[in-house]
Design an enzyme around this catalytic site. Sequence first.
Site, PDB file in Angstrom:
ATOM      1  N   GLU A  19      -8.255  -5.837  -6.059  1.00  0.00           N
ATOM      2  CA  GLU A  19      -7.394  -6.123  -4.905  1.00  0.00           C
ATOM      3  C   GLU A  19      -6.184  -6.960  -5.316  1.00  0.00           C
ATOM      4  O   GLU A  19      -5.098  -6.807  -4.782  1.00  0.00           O
ATOM      5  CB  GLU A  19      -8.189  -6.837  -3.803  1.00  0.00           C
ATOM      6  CG  GLU A  19      -9.187  -5.940  -3.098  1.00  0.00           C
ATOM      7  CD  GLU A  19      -8.536  -4.751  -2.382  1.00  0.00           C
ATOM      8  OE1 GLU A  19      -7.337  -4.812  -2.073  1.00  0.00           O
ATOM      9  OE2 GLU A  19      -9.240  -3.746  -2.157  1.00  0.00           O
TER      10      GLU A  19
ATOM     11  N   ASP B 234      -2.387  -4.999   5.016  1.00  0.00           N
ATOM     12  CA  ASP B 234      -1.396  -4.836   3.955  1.00  0.00           C
ATOM     13  C   ASP B 234      -0.346  -3.847   4.454  1.00  0.00           C
ATOM     14  O   ASP B 234      -0.384  -3.442   5.627  1.00  0.00           O
ATOM     15  CB  ASP B 234      -2.053  -4.373   2.640  1.00  0.00           C
ATOM     16  CG  ASP B 234      -2.562  -2.936   2.715  1.00  0.00           C
ATOM     17  OD1 ASP B 234      -2.606  -2.364   3.836  1.00  0.00           O
ATOM     18  OD2 ASP B 234      -2.899  -2.364   1.659  1.00  0.00           O
TER      19      ASP B 234
ATOM     20  N   TYR C 124      -5.384 -11.612   3.153  1.00  0.00           N
ATOM     21  CA  TYR C 124      -5.637 -10.207   2.843  1.00  0.00           C
ATOM     22  C   TYR C 124      -6.752 -10.068   1.799  1.00  0.00           C
ATOM     23  O   TYR C 124      -7.737  -9.358   1.999  1.00  0.00           O
ATOM     24  CB  TYR C 124      -4.353  -9.514   2.328  1.00  0.00           C
ATOM     25  CG  TYR C 124      -4.697  -8.192   1.684  1.00  0.00           C
ATOM     26  CD1 TYR C 124      -4.899  -7.072   2.470  1.00  0.00           C
ATOM     27  CD2 TYR C 124      -4.921  -8.091   0.316  1.00  0.00           C
ATOM     28  CE1 TYR C 124      -5.294  -5.868   1.905  1.00  0.00           C
ATOM     29  CE2 TYR C 124      -5.320  -6.904  -0.262  1.00  0.00           C
ATOM     30  CZ  TYR C 124      -5.504  -5.791   0.536  1.00  0.00           C
ATOM     31  OH  TYR C 124      -5.915  -4.616  -0.019  1.00  0.00           O
TER      32      TYR C 124
END
Length: 358
Positions: free
Chosen positions: A37, A138, A120
């Site tokens: 990520e 996102d 996030y």
Amino acid sequence: MKDASQIRSALLSWYRKTRRDLPWRRTRDPYAIWISETMLQQTRVETVIPYYERFLARFPDARSLAEAPADDVMSLWAGLGYYSRARNLQAAARQVCDEHGGQLPEDVDALQSLKGVGRYTAGAVASIAFDRPAPILDGNVIRVLARLLDLREDVAGAEVKRTLWAEAEALAEGPSPGDLNQALMELGALVCVPRAPRCLACPVMDRCAARREGSAESLPVKAKKPKPKRARAVCALVERAGQQRRFLAVRRPPSGLLGGLWELPGDEVGLRESGPEVLARALRDRVGLSVTDVEEVGPVRHVFTHRSLRLDVYRARTGPGRVAREGYDAHRWVSRTALDGLPISAVARKALDLLGDG
Ligand code: SF4
């Protein structure tokens, strides 16, 4: 969002049928998901895959990352850009070892207390690795939600952001939040794409307000970004006189733009300054060298987020002598092969490519 449960189940069944087989989707290891990520922020999936695989092979867990020399971490990151991500990953891996026994915590707040982990990334790790109902937002998810809701305001606005987070949260509060979050991202990446969304292939077409109103292509609304500012700099491949060919590499301090990366010595060129004059000053004042045989090789260009840089590249020679450092935190005299192997920024890589092997 109206119809949240229908949207959720349509997304989940679509995702389970069509999802791409990506390396980080073959694991539930929170550490591996965190690395993926982090790499995927601002970077394309195809670019990330080889970096992810090399990184995981070298640093398979938080402890190996925490204990690695910073140069090794930067070497494996070199070329991915946004280097503060690599520095933060290592700092966070140390926190994970010191505060959580080497295992990533499950809780969103605890994840967010790690260096460089924002809402996030915390949401992605908590939902994908631990099945926590944590939302993510996102670029892809923003586009999908703005279209599903037909939001016509600038998505960078604080009020709109709050609405988007609340909607993402409502969707994540159901079964399989990790898959649901990935379904939203996948839909944005493959179907609800920025230009010409493929609405006829979309599992939530019937529930999409923008599709109904014919506004999909104009959404999300984004205020225009200012153009990157132009900047100019110079650098030189300095060769030291001696039997073996050795070249000077310098390392930038750990924080700031391109922090911790190696490069060729040089400096920025101000208005009304000439390249050769700045180069001579930079080599004298920043590394304490006087040089001869200065030869201009050519310019390379690189666009950073806010700056468009022209870097004029030179060659030069110097005699024996001590290197002083001003504004760098390390230096090395290395062979050309070793220079190519150092963790260097993409712009320094362009300069070395221009210089060729000699
Ligand atoms: Fe995006 Fe079209 Fe699906 Fe709406 S219907 S979510 S605009 S792809």
